[in-house]
Design a protein around this motif. Structure first.
Motif, PDB file in Angstrom:
ATOM      1  N   VAL A 111       0.851  -1.203   0.000  1.00 56.54           N
ATOM      2  CA  VAL A 111       0.000   0.000   0.000  1.00 56.54           C
ATOM      3  C   VAL A 111       0.882   1.246   0.000  1.00 56.54           C
ATOM      4  N   ASP A 112       1.901   1.244   0.882  1.00 59.11           N
ATOM      5  CA  ASP A 112       2.815   2.393   0.964  1.00 59.11           C
ATOM      6  C   ASP A 112       3.517   2.599  -0.371  1.00 59.11           C
ATOM      7  N   CYS A 113       3.942   1.469  -0.969  1.00 59.38           N
ATOM      8  CA  CYS A 113       4.651   1.521  -2.246  1.00 59.38           C
ATOM      9  C   CYS A 113       3.736   2.124  -3.314  1.00 59.38           C
ATOM     10  N   SER A 114       2.483   1.647  -3.375  1.00 58.66           N
ATOM     11  CA  SER A 114       1.523   2.160  -4.356  1.00 58.66           C
ATOM     12  C   SER A 114       1.273   3.641  -4.150  1.00 58.66           C
ATOM     13  N   LYS A 115       1.181   4.036  -2.868  1.00 65.38           N
ATOM     14  CA  LYS A 115       0.963   5.468  -2.570  1.00 65.38           C
ATOM     15  C   LYS A 115       2.145   6.294  -3.074  1.00 65.38           C
ATOM     16  N   ASN A 116       3.357   5.762  -2.819  1.00 66.34           N
ATOM     17  CA  ASN A 116       4.554   6.469  -3.280  1.00 66.34           C
ATOM     18  C   ASN A 116       4.549   6.605  -4.796  1.00 66.34           C
ATOM     19  N   ILE A 117       4.204   5.481  -5.474  1.00 67.60           N
ATOM     20  CA  ILE A 117       4.163   5.510  -6.941  1.00 67.60           C
ATOM     21  C   ILE A 117       3.167   6.572  -7.399  1.00 67.60           C
ATOM     22  N   SER A 118       2.003   6.570  -6.758  1.00 65.24           N
ATOM     23  CA  SER A 118       0.952   7.515  -7.102  1.00 65.24           C
ATOM     24  C   SER A 118       1.445   8.957  -6.928  1.00 65.24           C
ATOM     25  N   GLN A 119       2.144   9.199  -5.807  1.00 62.33           N
ATOM     26  CA  GLN A 119       2.644  10.558  -5.538  1.00 62.33           C
ATOM     27  C   GLN A 119       3.691  10.973  -6.566  1.00 62.33           C
ATOM     28  N   VAL A 120       4.601  10.003  -6.879  1.00 64.98           N
ATOM     29  CA  VAL A 120       5.652  10.301  -7.862  1.00 64.98           C
ATOM     30  C   VAL A 120       5.026  10.630  -9.209  1.00 64.98           C
ATOM     31  N   ILE A 121       3.997   9.838  -9.582  1.00 63.59           N
ATOM     32  CA  ILE A 121       3.342  10.064 -10.875  1.00 63.59           C
ATOM     33  C   ILE A 121       2.624  11.419 -10.885  1.00 63.59           C
ATOM     34  N   GLN A 122       1.997  11.751  -9.742  1.00 61.21           N
ATOM     35  CA  GLN A 122       1.327  13.056  -9.656  1.00 61.21           C
ATOM     36  C   GLN A 122       2.341  14.188  -9.818  1.00 61.21           C
ATOM     37  N   GLY A 123       3.523  13.982  -9.191  1.00 59.67           N
ATOM     38  CA  GLY A 123       4.607  14.961  -9.323  1.00 59.67           C
ATOM     39  C   GLY A 123       5.032  15.096 -10.771  1.00 59.67           C
ATOM     40  N   LEU A 124       5.137  13.939 -11.448  1.00 61.61           N
ATOM     41  CA  LEU A 124       5.532  13.954 -12.861  1.00 61.61           C
ATOM     42  C   LEU A 124       4.489  14.697 -13.699  1.00 61.61           C
ATOM     43  N   THR A 125       3.230  14.463 -13.372  1.00 55.81           N
ATOM     44  CA  THR A 125       2.141  15.124 -14.103  1.00 55.81           C
ATOM     45  C   THR A 125       2.250  16.642 -13.960  1.00 55.81           C
ATOM     46  N   ILE A 126       2.564  17.076 -12.748  1.00 63.35           N
ATOM     47  CA  ILE A 126       2.715  18.520 -12.519  1.00 63.35           C
ATOM     48  C   ILE A 126       3.916  19.050 -13.325  1.00 63.35           C
ATOM     49  N   GLU A 127       4.998  18.250 -13.285  1.00 64.74           N
ATOM     50  CA  GLU A 127       6.199  18.650 -14.036  1.00 64.74           C
ATOM     51  C   GLU A 127       5.885  18.810 -15.520  1.00 64.74           C
ATOM     52  N   LEU A 128       4.987  17.949 -16.020  1.00 66.70           N
ATOM     53  CA  LEU A 128       4.681  17.964 -17.454  1.00 66.70           C
ATOM     54  C   LEU A 128       3.897  19.214 -17.881  1.00 66.70           C
ATOM     55  N   GLN A 129       3.446  19.990 -16.907  1.00 63.69           N
ATOM     56  CA  GLN A 129       2.669  21.178 -17.261  1.00 63.69           C
ATOM     57  C   GLN A 129       3.541  22.286 -17.874  1.00 63.69           C
ATOM     58  N   PHE A 130       4.847  21.997 -18.093  1.00 64.71           N
ATOM     59  CA  PHE A 130       5.754  22.978 -18.714  1.00 64.71           C
ATOM     60  C   PHE A 130       5.266  23.352 -20.112  1.00 64.71           C
ATOM     61  N   GLN A 131       4.420  22.457 -20.706  1.00 65.86           N
ATOM     62  CA  GLN A 131       4.029  22.714 -22.085  1.00 65.86           C
ATOM     63  C   GLN A 131       3.244  24.014 -22.202  1.00 65.86           C
ATOM     64  N   ASP A 132       2.521  24.415 -21.129  1.00 62.11           N
ATOM     65  CA  ASP A 132       1.789  25.698 -21.152  1.00 62.11           C
ATOM     66  C   ASP A 132       2.781  26.860 -21.342  1.00 62.11           C
ATOM     67  N   ARG A 133       3.833  26.777 -20.507  1.00 68.00           N
ATOM     68  CA  ARG A 133       4.846  27.840 -20.550  1.00 68.00           C
ATOM     69  C   ARG A 133       5.556  27.828 -21.920  1.00 68.00           C
ATOM     70  N   ASN A 134       5.848  26.607 -22.379  1.00 68.06           N
ATOM     71  CA  ASN A 134       6.511  26.458 -23.680  1.00 68.06           C
ATOM     72  C   ASN A 134       5.656  27.075 -24.786  1.00 68.06           C
ATOM     73  N   SER A 135       4.354  26.814 -24.747  1.00 66.60           N
ATOM     74  CA  SER A 135       3.440  27.351 -25.755  1.00 66.60           C
ATOM     75  C   SER A 135       3.401  28.876 -25.701  1.00 66.60           C
TER      76      SER A 135
END
Lengths: 102, 338
Positions: free
Chosen positions: B237-261
């Motif tokens: 469960v802890d591992c899945s939560k960590n994965i989920s958090q890391v992925i959420q972080g990655l999703t936020i990181e991917l929002q650079f495309q707004d700035r790029n545009s």
């Protein structure tokens, strides 16, 4: 089963030592012990069971009769030194809740 | 000379026209490039979100599993392993108590029967004594008969009494014999029942002991295994939560495309404006005032304050504009969201 007994007249205590295997076949011998509960001079009966190797359900039944007699005639009954199979049987029968075991 | 000068002007005009075309083309493809990056990022972001959702769902599923571990559903009720052990032990204790109750009562009957056997043996003894007495009585009657016969006529009455005594003693003897036989029969029956009672009182409790020991070890093993499984699942469960958090972080990181545009859009606007100004002023000579107006118009197109500021700083650094010229420029933004 071998039974040896010694009475201390000053404190009214019967020390009873039982050895070997305690089974239905010993009911007549054990009745002699049971009869001591009815004696006025007796206050306490202490059964030393350290060398008792085996008990069957009949033996447990006889000990329960001894308990009933102790209560009926207001005597103290103590069991000392149970171990091995006897201890396991006592645990199974929850004798620790019924007897004073030391 | 004049022809040469005209030729040079024509070349410059052609070069500027080419540059304008290139600038217009770059201004056109720059937003497209940004759009491509944005589309790919959006797609990636959506996939990451799905992945984060799956990880979160997995975490919840395992948590549900942890909650159900160590429990047993019985008759629309869910009980824990500990409760199950308690119920089973209670049933076993109840069975053992009943066995001991039967054993104790059997022994009490044995002692009662022993007393009865002694009483029956007394009866047999009394019966044998009665037979001895009747034998003696019989002998006395015989003697009395002989004595009466010797007495002749005078002894006749006594002879009748002697005969009657003989008859009575014979009856008593038969009765005591019958009683003795019946007592023996009773004694035998009691002894037979005594053996039955021995079987009842002597119940094999070794099997109960083994059941108890095996149950205890089985339950301990089950509880230990369940705890280990729960521990592993909690870690999962802890591992899945960590994965989920890391992925959420990655999703936020991917929002650079707004700035790029936004940067691409501003760059495109700047290029477009530059091309437009150059096209309009192709024929005019470029002096310092014209250049200043050129930069003013390009700066006016920039929507992103950061780009605008950097552009102004670059111009000031190159000495192309005066240092205090753009101090008043407002920091108004149309789009500046990240």
């Amino acid at each position: 089963m071998e039974i040896s007994k010694q009475f201390d007249n000053t404190i009214g205590n019967y020390d009873i030592r039982i050895n070997g295997k305690f089974t239905f076949a010993d009911n007549a011998n054990f009745r002699i012990i049971l009869d001591h509960f009815e004696e006025d001079k007796v206050r306490q009966i202490t059964i030393f069971a350290g060398n008792l190797e085996f008990v069957d359900s009949a033996a447990l039944g006889m000990l329960l009769i001894a308990r009933d007699k102790a209560i009926k005639y207001n005597k103290k009954l103590i069991l000392i030194g149970v171990n091995g199979q006897v201890k396991k049987m006592f645990e199974l029968a929850h004798f620790d809740r019924l007897f004073n075991i030391e | 000379m004049q022809n040469s000068s005209e030729s040079e002007c024509t070349d410059i005009a052609e070069a500027i026209k080419c540059s304008i075309d290139v600038m217009n083309f770059v201004a056109k493809i720059l937003p497209e490039s940004a759009k491509t990056v944005e589309n790919a990022s959006c797609k990636l972001s959506k996939q990451f979100k799905d992945l984060a959702g799956s990880a979160a769902m997995q975490s919840e599923t395992v948590q549900d599993l942890v909650a159900t571990m160590g429990t047993i559903p019985i008759n629309n009720q869910v009980i824990s392993l500990d409760e199950f052990v308690a119920i089973f032990n209670s049933a076993l204790d109840d069975a053992v108590n009943k066995l001991l109750f039967v054993s104790k009562k059997s022994l009490e009957m044995v002692y009662g029967m022993t007393d009865t056997i002694e009483s029956v043996q007394d009866i047999e003894r009394f019966s044998r004594e009665i037979q001895l007495i009747t034998k003696q009585t019989h002998l006395l009657a015989l003697n009395a008969g002989i004595e009466a016969a010797q007495a002749g006529e005078k002894g006749k009455g006594f002879s009748v009494v002697a005969d009657e005594v003989k008859i009575v003693s014979t009856k008593i003897s038969k009765l005591s014999q019958a009683m003795n036989l019946r007592a023996k029969d009773v004694n035998k029956r009691i002894k037979d029942n005594y053996e039955v009672l021995q079987e009842v009182a002597t119940i094999d409790m070794e099997s109960n002991l083994h059941v108890k020991e095996r149950l205890d070890s089985l339950m301990h093993g089950l509880v230990r295994q369940s705890n280990q499984a729960m521990e592993i699942m909690r870690e999962s469960v802890d591992c899945s939560k960590n994965i989920s958090q890391v992925i959420q972080g990655l999703t936020i990181e991917l929002q650079f495309q707004d700035r790029n545009s936004q940067i691409a859009e501003n760059a495109s606007l700047m290029l477009g404006k530059s091309a437009e100004i150059l096209a309009n002023k192709q024929q005019a000579s470029l002096n310092s005032d014209n250049l200043q107006i050129f930069h003013d118009e390009v700066i006016g197109e920039i929507k992103l304050s950061e780009i605008r500021q950097r552009y102004i700083e670059e111009l000031q650094k190159e000495g192309l504009v005066k240092h205090d010229r753009y101090n008043h420029v407002e920091q108004s933004e149309e789009i500046e969201l990240f």
